[in-house]
Design an enzyme around this catalytic site. Structure first.
Site, PDB file in Angstrom:
ATOM      1  N   GLU A 179       0.791   3.290   7.673  1.00 28.75           N
ATOM      2  CA  GLU A 179      -0.173   4.259   7.159  1.00 28.75           C
ATOM      3  C   GLU A 179      -1.588   3.680   7.244  1.00 28.75           C
ATOM      4  O   GLU A 179      -1.759   2.459   7.341  1.00 28.75           O
ATOM      5  CB  GLU A 179       0.165   4.560   5.688  1.00 28.75           C
ATOM      6  CG  GLU A 179       1.548   5.161   5.469  1.00 28.75           C
ATOM      7  CD  GLU A 179       1.610   6.651   5.790  1.00 28.75           C
ATOM      8  OE1 GLU A 179       0.963   7.104   6.758  1.00 28.75           O
ATOM      9  OE2 GLU A 179       2.320   7.372   5.063  1.00 28.75           O
ATOM     10  N   ASP A 223      11.743   3.137  12.153  1.00 32.99           N
ATOM     11  CA  ASP A 223      11.605   3.186  10.695  1.00 32.99           C
ATOM     12  C   ASP A 223      12.761   3.929  10.042  1.00 32.99           C
ATOM     13  O   ASP A 223      13.536   4.607  10.696  1.00 32.99           O
ATOM     14  CB  ASP A 223      10.256   3.833  10.317  1.00 32.99           C
ATOM     15  CG  ASP A 223       9.897   5.032  11.188  1.00 32.99           C
ATOM     16  OD1 ASP A 223      10.797   5.587  11.843  1.00 32.99           O
ATOM     17  OD2 ASP A 223       8.723   5.420  11.209  1.00 32.99           O
ATOM     18  N   ASN A 282      -2.309  11.653  10.097  1.00 31.09           N
ATOM     19  CA  ASN A 282      -3.301  10.701   9.562  1.00 31.09           C
ATOM     20  C   ASN A 282      -3.458   9.478  10.463  1.00 31.09           C
ATOM     21  O   ASN A 282      -4.088   8.501  10.084  1.00 31.09           O
ATOM     22  CB  ASN A 282      -2.931  10.259   8.137  1.00 31.09           C
ATOM     23  CG  ASN A 282      -1.605   9.525   8.087  1.00 31.09           C
ATOM     24  OD1 ASN A 282      -0.963   9.321   9.121  1.00 31.09           O
ATOM     25  ND2 ASN A 282      -1.178   9.129   6.900  1.00 31.09           N
ATOM     26  N   HIS A 335      -0.938   7.597  11.612  1.00 27.80           N
ATOM     27  CA  HIS A 335       0.080   6.540  11.464  1.00 27.80           C
ATOM     28  C   HIS A 335       0.964   6.437  12.709  1.00 27.80           C
ATOM     29  O   HIS A 335       1.179   7.422  13.417  1.00 27.80           O
ATOM     30  CB  HIS A 335       0.906   6.703  10.175  1.00 27.80           C
ATOM     31  CG  HIS A 335       1.925   7.792  10.161  1.00 27.80           C
ATOM     32  ND1 HIS A 335       2.194   8.546   9.031  1.00 27.80           N
ATOM     33  CD2 HIS A 335       2.778   8.269  11.106  1.00 27.80           C
ATOM     34  CE1 HIS A 335       3.154   9.408   9.293  1.00 27.80           C
ATOM     35  NE2 HIS A 335       3.527   9.271  10.541  1.00 27.80           N
TER      36      HIS A 335
END
Ligand code: F6R
Length: 242
Positions: free
Chosen positions: A143, A67, A136, A138
């Site tokens: 996400e 990413d 979280n 991810h």
């Protein structure tokens, strides 16, 4: 899913470097999918030492990173491209032409994502994908969501991710709000996956992701369906295991 609990971040990093070294020795022209962030830094440092000692050769390795932040150029110290140069590539005998990134400053992010997806296919797919996991759940910048993304795409970052990543920036306001990322489908197509997870702040989400239901609200949970995935964690992140 093979889950291996280590006693410390250092032991996790050594074992990760061992697995990655084995991959590179077995297949010197491997396509490696790489991650940024704090978790893999220890493993990258060990790979550098092995390369500099003459025990590991990066010359035929190809890399594709997971990413990149939208709006950050490769020479921006907060960009993931810069991170990889600084923490790994500039210290090993990597062929620059074999380093591949999503371009965060592409004028047309949709075409850029399509280019990257095609590139990965043309390279013959990813032999070995290294992953970290956000607090979280991810993976890359996938996400929590209502569906799993198939291919590379532009994503809006959640408050939780902005909060977690602000430590790399001067202020939380400086964290870009968008990123380009491999999709879950891109990652799941990798032949082997190594997920690293470290620290007590990841314990709850790690238990959920690796033992709970598979759902896009916990993106890493999809890894339970991959046929060749190893999770290497330290005792703090895997405290819930017997
Ligand atoms: C980075 C990436 C992210 C990180 C995750 C964990 O390229 O894809 O998914 O792996 O945010 O980051 P750290 O390791 O800093 O806790």
């Amino acid at each position: 899913m093979n889950i291996v609990k280590t006693q410390s971040y250092e032991e996790m990093s050594r074992k990760a470097a061992n697995i990655m070294s084995a991959q590179m020795i077995h297949k010197p022209d491997s396509v490696l999918g790489l991650a940024t962030g704090s978790t893999p830094e220890g493993a990258y440092q060990i790979l550098i030492e092995r390369c500099q000692a003459g025990d590991l050769d990066f010359s035929e390795i190809t890399t594709v990173n997971l990413d990149e932040y939208v709006g950050l150029s490769p020479d921006n110290p907060e960009s993931y491209r810069y991170f990889m140069e600084d923490r790994l590539f500039s210290h090993v005998n990597m062929n620059a032409a074999r380093v591949h990134f999503l371009n965060g400053i592409a004028s047309d992010p949709i075409s850029e994502c399509a280019r990257f997806e095609t590139l990965i296919k043309e390279l013959g797919g990813i032999d070995f994908q290294l992953l970290g996991m956000g607090p979280n759940g991810h993976i890359a910048f996938n996400e929590p969501s209502s569906s799993f993304a198939r291919t590379c795409f532009k994503v809006g970052l959640t408050e939780s991710t902005i909060e977690a990543n602000k430590r790399f920036f001067d202020t939380a306001e400086d964290v870009p709000r968008e990123a380009l990322t491999m999709g879950i489908g891109t990652i799941m197509a990798a032949r082997k996956i190594l997920m690293l997870v470290s620290g007590s702040n990841k314990a709850e989400i790690a238990e959920e992701a690796f033992t709970g239901p598979i759902c896009p609200e916990v993106p890493a949970s999809i890894l339970q369906l991959h046929p060749n995935v190893t999770v290497l964690g330290d005792v703090a992140a895997l405290s819930w295991m017997d």
